[in-house]
Motif scaffolding. Structure first.
Motif, mmCIF file in Angstrom:
data_model
loop_
_atom_site.group_PDB
_atom_site.id
_atom_site.type_symbol
_atom_site.label_atom_id
_atom_site.label_comp_id
_atom_site.label_asym_id
_atom_site.label_seq_id
_atom_site.Cartn_x
_atom_site.Cartn_y
_atom_site.Cartn_z
ATOM 1 N N THR A 66 -6.198 0.618 46.861
ATOM 2 C CA THR A 66 -7.499 0.300 46.553
ATOM 3 C C THR A 66 -7.715 1.728 46.257
ATOM 4 O O THR A 66 -8.621 2.204 45.228
ATOM 5 N N ARG A 67 -7.248 3.135 46.879
ATOM 6 C CA ARG A 67 -7.877 4.320 46.831
ATOM 7 C C ARG A 67 -6.938 5.352 46.213
ATOM 8 O O ARG A 67 -7.095 6.295 45.876
ATOM 9 N N LEU A 68 -5.580 4.795 46.243
ATOM 10 C CA LEU A 68 -4.698 5.977 46.197
ATOM 11 C C LEU A 68 -3.573 5.652 44.892
ATOM 12 O O LEU A 68 -3.600 4.342 44.356
ATOM 13 N N GLN A 69 -3.017 6.430 44.273
ATOM 14 C CA GLN A 69 -1.911 6.575 43.294
ATOM 15 C C GLN A 69 -0.739 6.993 44.350
ATOM 16 O O GLN A 69 -0.923 7.926 44.883
ATOM 17 N N LEU A 70 0.517 6.209 44.210
ATOM 18 C CA LEU A 70 1.694 6.407 45.025
ATOM 19 C C LEU A 70 2.687 6.637 43.923
ATOM 20 O O LEU A 70 3.068 5.866 43.276
ATOM 21 N N LEU A 71 3.031 7.904 43.719
ATOM 22 C CA LEU A 71 4.010 8.325 42.761
ATOM 23 C C LEU A 71 5.304 8.931 43.151
ATOM 24 O O LEU A 71 5.304 9.811 44.059
ATOM 25 N N ILE A 72 6.435 8.706 42.627
ATOM 26 C CA ILE A 72 7.571 9.297 42.613
ATOM 27 C C ILE A 72 7.465 10.388 41.525
ATOM 28 O O ILE A 72 7.245 10.333 40.311
ATOM 29 N N CYS A 73 7.560 11.699 41.964
ATOM 30 C CA CYS A 73 7.235 12.711 41.314
ATOM 31 C C CYS A 73 8.446 13.690 40.815
ATOM 32 O O CYS A 73 9.554 13.807 41.425
ATOM 33 N N ASN A 74 8.556 13.972 39.556
ATOM 34 C CA ASN A 74 9.342 14.697 39.075
ATOM 35 C C ASN A 74 9.346 16.452 39.279
ATOM 36 O O ASN A 74 8.287 16.697 39.863
ATOM 37 N N GLU A 75 10.117 17.283 38.848
ATOM 38 C CA GLU A 75 10.006 18.734 38.943
ATOM 39 C C GLU A 75 8.632 19.290 38.380
ATOM 40 O O GLU A 75 8.119 20.489 38.699
ATOM 41 N N GLU A 76 8.021 18.620 37.370
ATOM 42 C CA GLU A 76 6.765 19.096 36.854
ATOM 43 C C GLU A 76 5.608 19.153 38.057
ATOM 44 O O GLU A 76 4.431 19.806 37.742
ATOM 45 N N TYR A 77 5.798 18.434 38.798
ATOM 46 C CA TYR A 77 4.727 18.604 40.038
ATOM 47 C C TYR A 77 5.056 19.565 41.116
ATOM 48 O O TYR A 77 4.505 19.834 42.211
ATOM 49 N N GLN A 121 10.388 24.319 45.504
ATOM 50 C CA GLN A 121 9.823 22.772 45.535
ATOM 51 C C GLN A 121 10.381 22.126 44.258
ATOM 52 O O GLN A 121 10.657 20.977 44.336
ATOM 53 N N ALA A 122 10.541 22.852 43.154
ATOM 54 C CA ALA A 122 11.200 22.121 41.775
ATOM 55 C C ALA A 122 12.511 21.586 42.254
ATOM 56 O O ALA A 122 12.993 20.575 41.902
ATOM 57 N N GLN A 123 13.393 22.324 43.252
ATOM 58 C CA GLN A 123 14.663 22.263 43.659
ATOM 59 C C GLN A 123 14.608 20.734 44.352
ATOM 60 O O GLN A 123 15.311 19.978 44.508
ATOM 61 N N VAL A 124 13.794 20.835 45.383
ATOM 62 C CA VAL A 124 13.299 19.637 46.193
ATOM 63 C C VAL A 124 13.244 18.350 45.454
ATOM 64 O O VAL A 124 13.716 17.403 45.611
ATOM 65 N N LEU A 125 12.246 18.584 44.498
ATOM 66 C CA LEU A 125 11.920 17.483 43.566
ATOM 67 C C LEU A 125 12.994 16.864 42.592
ATOM 68 O O LEU A 125 13.460 15.401 42.651
ATOM 69 N N ARG A 126 14.014 17.647 42.303
ATOM 70 C CA ARG A 126 14.900 17.423 41.676
ATOM 71 C C ARG A 126 16.146 16.682 42.431
ATOM 72 O O ARG A 126 16.806 15.606 41.975
ATOM 73 N N ALA A 127 16.446 17.161 43.718
ATOM 74 C CA ALA A 127 17.328 16.604 44.684
ATOM 75 C C ALA A 127 16.697 15.324 45.056
ATOM 76 O O ALA A 127 17.659 14.307 44.972
ATOM 77 N N GLU A 128 15.496 15.314 45.132
ATOM 78 C CA GLU A 128 14.808 13.887 45.626
ATOM 79 C C GLU A 128 15.038 12.945 44.387
ATOM 80 O O GLU A 128 15.562 11.593 44.773
ATOM 81 N N PHE A 129 14.946 13.315 43.345
ATOM 82 C CA PHE A 129 15.119 12.147 42.020
ATOM 83 C C PHE A 129 16.656 11.874 42.110
ATOM 84 O O PHE A 129 16.681 10.739 41.660
#
Length: 183
Positions: free
Chosen positions: A8-19, A51-59
């Motif tokens: 209702t109130r949120l967007q739930l996103l898998i983010c890439n390193e652009e975030y 944080q970019a490394q975190v997002l790459r590893a998560e992906f």
């Protein structure tokens, strides 16, 4: 699993390193608020490159179906991360289980955002990954998290002694589980 969902109130996103910059803002602004519940963080953690490394590893882990982390954004502020919900230790074998973790920025607690996000993602994990059991480990003094997990219908199972290293100290956690009914 899809890369994004809405509530209702949120967007739930898998983010890439652009975030990475938005993620850095989130962890930096909430550093003191999160510190009682998390492992020690080295100074490098609080850099955009880390944080970019975190997002790459998560992906990469997401591609292997081993891990999922959704970042929470208010629909009216789609550039600011206000929280995360993650599913780790995803097992698609005979136990079909995983662990859930979540955190919310200090300024957004107590408004039902975490419950809204976790409730939606539990349904998706069950439907898309055929997960049967979801576990949550929570520190006994984390009362808001305990209340949330109970509102979501998780059942208390016992104490996981010395199970997580938090701020350099091995701590006990209360173990909860959510079992999906057979269909």
């Amino acid at each position: 699993m899809k890369l994004n969902y809405e509530t209702t109130r949120l967007q739930l996103l898998i983010c890439n390193e652009e975030y990475a910059a938005a993620l850095l803002d989130f962890v930096t602004e909430n550093k003191e608020f999160f510190s009682p519940w998390e492992p020690r963080r080295l100074p490098a953690f609080y850099t955009e490159e880390f944080q970019a490394q975190v997002l790459r590893a998560e992906f990469q882990a997401i591609l292997r179906s081993a891990y999922l982390r959704y970042y929470l954004f208010l629909k009216e502020d789609p550039a600011r991360i206000i929280g995360t919900v993650s599913f780790s230790n995803i097992s698609r074998g005979e136990d079909k289980s995983c662990r859930v973790g979540y955190k919310l920025a200090k300024d957004y607690t107590g408004k039902g955002y975490a419950e809204e996000a976790v409730r939606r993602l539990l349904t998706e994990v069950h439907n898309d990954l055929s997960i049967h059991r979801v576990e949550a480990d929570i520190m006994p003094e984390n009362h808001p998290s305990l209340h949330l997990i109970e509102r979501l219908g998780f059942s208390y199972e016992g104490i996981a002694r010395s199970s997580h290293e938090i701020n350099g100290k091995w701590t006990d956690h209360l173990r909860y589980s959510y079992i999906f009914a057979h269909q």
